[in-house]
Write a protein that holds these residues in place. Structure first.
Motif, PDB file in Angstrom:
ATOM      1  N   ILE A 244       2.252  -4.424   4.499  1.00 56.75           N
ATOM      2  CA  ILE A 244       3.094  -4.116   5.657  1.00 56.75           C
ATOM      3  C   ILE A 244       2.607  -4.851   6.906  1.00 56.75           C
ATOM      4  O   ILE A 244       3.397  -5.180   7.802  1.00 56.75           O
ATOM      5  CB  ILE A 244       3.132  -2.591   5.894  1.00 56.75           C
ATOM      6  N   GLN A 260      14.749  -3.533   3.550  1.00 53.11           N
ATOM      7  CA  GLN A 260      14.658  -2.080   3.588  1.00 53.11           C
ATOM      8  C   GLN A 260      13.641  -1.571   2.575  1.00 53.11           C
ATOM      9  O   GLN A 260      13.254  -2.279   1.644  1.00 53.11           O
ATOM     10  CB  GLN A 260      16.032  -1.455   3.290  1.00 53.11           C
ATOM     11  N   TYR A 261      13.246  -0.303   2.761  1.00 53.91           N
ATOM     12  CA  TYR A 261      12.304   0.339   1.840  1.00 53.91           C
ATOM     13  C   TYR A 261      12.833   0.240   0.409  1.00 53.91           C
ATOM     14  O   TYR A 261      13.994   0.529   0.133  1.00 53.91           O
ATOM     15  CB  TYR A 261      12.125   1.808   2.218  1.00 53.91           C
ATOM     16  N   GLY A 262      11.960  -0.170  -0.505  1.00 53.89           N
ATOM     17  CA  GLY A 262      12.322  -0.244  -1.919  1.00 53.89           C
ATOM     18  C   GLY A 262      12.932  -1.550  -2.352  1.00 53.89           C
ATOM     19  O   GLY A 262      13.187  -1.745  -3.557  1.00 53.89           O
ATOM     20  N   TRP A 282       8.839  -3.947  -1.103  1.00 52.57           N
ATOM     21  CA  TRP A 282       8.580  -3.556   0.290  1.00 52.57           C
ATOM     22  C   TRP A 282       8.661  -2.041   0.407  1.00 52.57           C
ATOM     23  O   TRP A 282       9.678  -1.431   0.067  1.00 52.57           O
ATOM     24  CB  TRP A 282       9.611  -4.214   1.208  1.00 52.57           C
ATOM     25  N   LEU A 283       7.596  -1.414   0.905  1.00 49.40           N
ATOM     26  CA  LEU A 283       7.535   0.034   1.072  1.00 49.40           C
ATOM     27  C   LEU A 283       7.451   0.443   2.537  1.00 49.40           C
ATOM     28  O   LEU A 283       7.056   1.562   2.859  1.00 49.40           O
ATOM     29  CB  LEU A 283       6.337   0.608   0.294  1.00 49.40           C
ATOM     30  N   GLY A 284       7.833  -0.469   3.423  1.00 44.60           N
ATOM     31  CA  GLY A 284       7.826  -0.162   4.854  1.00 44.60           C
ATOM     32  C   GLY A 284       9.157   0.412   5.321  1.00 44.60           C
ATOM     33  O   GLY A 284      10.192   0.241   4.673  1.00 44.60           O
ATOM     34  N   ASN A 285       9.109   1.094   6.461  1.00 44.62           N
ATOM     35  CA  ASN A 285      10.322   1.678   7.055  1.00 44.62           C
ATOM     36  C   ASN A 285      10.644   1.082   8.421  1.00 44.62           C
ATOM     37  O   ASN A 285      11.503   1.609   9.135  1.00 44.62           O
ATOM     38  CB  ASN A 285      10.156   3.196   7.177  1.00 44.62           C
ATOM     39  N   GLN A 286       9.962   0.002   8.791  1.00 45.30           N
ATOM     40  CA  GLN A 286      10.189  -0.606  10.089  1.00 45.30           C
ATOM     41  C   GLN A 286      11.582  -1.231  10.176  1.00 45.30           C
ATOM     42  O   GLN A 286      12.137  -1.666   9.184  1.00 45.30           O
ATOM     43  CB  GLN A 286       9.134  -1.688  10.383  1.00 45.30           C
ATOM     44  N   ARG A 299      18.286  -5.562  -3.546  1.00 45.68           N
ATOM     45  CA  ARG A 299      18.422  -4.155  -3.158  1.00 45.68           C
ATOM     46  C   ARG A 299      18.990  -3.380  -4.333  1.00 45.68           C
ATOM     47  O   ARG A 299      20.122  -3.585  -4.754  1.00 45.68           O
ATOM     48  CB  ARG A 299      19.315  -4.016  -1.927  1.00 45.68           C
ATOM     49  N   ALA A 306      10.498   3.033  -6.610  1.00 48.40           N
ATOM     50  CA  ALA A 306      10.029   1.791  -5.972  1.00 48.40           C
ATOM     51  C   ALA A 306       8.708   1.297  -6.558  1.00 48.40           C
ATOM     52  O   ALA A 306       8.525   0.085  -6.777  1.00 48.40           O
ATOM     53  CB  ALA A 306       9.900   2.004  -4.468  1.00 48.40           C
TER      54      ALA A 306
END
Length: 389
Positions: A244, A260-262, A282-286, A299, A306
């Motif tokens: 991240i 996006q997340y996942g 990607w496991l971020g939520n930014q 996606r 995930a």
């Protein structure tokens, strides 16, 4: 009178001043020509190691009996790469691959080779020149050394630290091999968690989600500033789960696809066919996170956990399909659309979660071991600075 030469950190009982010596006055060198291996047809059951002074060290093993350089624990030598100045201390008999090295040994018994070796490694600096490093540079370099008794104490201490680092590296290597073996068994369904026996479904990746492109319409001036970020190629290439914090800066651009997340991310090209289509999740939520232009994103529609997706996409079953899709000669590329046609296996969500959590736990153990090694290396570096003048 001049200031007494002594290091910041010394062992108890030693107070005498250190003296400056040229390395060439302490060490003699031998050309390696008579020890060069005749054939690189190495065998894992052969007895004599074939060495390089680079990072690899042992290239293989040979049964060639002639021209073996003798070295023992009581009479070790240093192999010194004459171009990079990389070096190793060797306490077993060996042969070498090339002549681009020097074999260094003590001129007399008044010094300890291990201590001198550490003094040498402390002053080695990378060089872009193609001159022979030992004769032109390091034989003329000055080091400051103590009495032989103090040298032996220093050498023994640092050897123990090196043995500890080597043991931790072996442990790390075992964890990595164990992870590879376990993941192969899991994704081949030879190893399953208790209570799970249902058949795993097989689907085309594209039937369970949609792909999207990375950044477009950007030039060099657009990078390095801004309130948005982009996931770099190396972040995707190196990590099953994207770092991240491993992103670059860029301006917010609503025309770009935001990650996006996942989301799964894939590299498009590489110099080697076995390295195309490397994946990361990607496991971020930014907000306002984009993907570099040398990768594409995927996606999913909710069919995957995930973490399971991250490790499944790096499994041999998927990687073998990716290698088959590689196209090119000097550089290999992979088609975004063809990746959507690869086959993937899907157990139930609860089993996916078990697998993903287990694999993440293995990665955390490996990461902890890597951090331990890094800390030991930093400790050694600090000690070398304090224990020598």
């Amino acid at each position: 009178m001049g200031k007494k030469l002594q290091p910041k950190l010394r062992f108890r009982g030693f107070t005498d001043a250190w003296e400056q010596r040229k390395l060439g006055d302490i060490l003699s060198y031998e050309q390696p020509y008579e020890y060069i291996v005749s054939s690189d047809d190495y065998s894992p059951v052969a007895r004599t190691p074939v060495l390089t002074a680079g990072k690899t060290l042992i290239l293989g093993y040979t049964n060639e009996a002639d021209g073996v350089k003798a070295a023992t624990k009581d009479s070790p030598v240093i192999i010194f790469d004459d171009f990079t100045a990389s070096s190793h201390i060797i306490d077993y008999s060996f042969k070498v691959k090339s002549s681009a090295m020097k074999i260094l040994s003590l001129r007399d018994s008044e010094n300890d080779l291990y201590c001198i070796y550490y003094a040498l490694t402390r002053i080695i600096r990378p060089s872009a020149s193609h001159e022979r490093q030992w004769i032109s540079k390091y034989a003329r370099a000055t080091v400051t050394v103590p009495s032989k008794d103090e040298q032996q104490v220093i050498g023994d201490f640092l050897r123990k630290l090196d043995r500890l680092i080597a043991a931790e590296k072996r442990k790390l290597d075992l964890w990595k091999k164990k992870k590879t073996a376990l993941l192969r068994q899991i994704f081949e369904q030879k190893l399953r968690f208790k209570g799970y026996s249902d058949f795993w479904e097989q689907h085309k990746l594209g039937s369970l989600g949609n792909s999207y492109s990375g950044l477009s319409g950007k030039n060099k001036a657009d990078f390095g500033h801004g309130l948005a970020s982009y996931i770099t190629y190396m972040n995707v290439f190196q990590n099953s789960i994207a770092d991240i914090d491993g992103n670059g800066q860029i301006e917010i651009d609503s025309k770009q696809h935001a990650v996006q997340y996942g989301d799964a991310l894939f590299t498009i090209s590489s110099e080697k066919p076995e390295e195309v289509g490397m994946s990361s999740v990607w496991l971020g939520n930014q907000k306002n996170v984009y993907l570099n232009s040398f990768c594409f994103g995927y996606r999913q529609n909710g069919a995957f956990d995930a973490l399971y997706l991250a490790y499944m996409l790096r499994s041999e079953a998927v990687r073998s399909q990716m290698r088959m899709l590689a196209q090119g000669i000097s550089r290999f590329n992979i088609s975004q659309h063809k990746v959507m046609d690869i086959n993937v296996t899907i157990p139930s969500i609860s089993e996916q979660q078990k697998i993903g959590s287990f694999c993440r736990g293995l990665d955390q153990l490996i990461s902890a071991e890597m951090k331990k090694i890094d800390l030991l290396m930093l400790k050694k570096k600090a000690l070398l600075q304090q224990m020598f003048v």
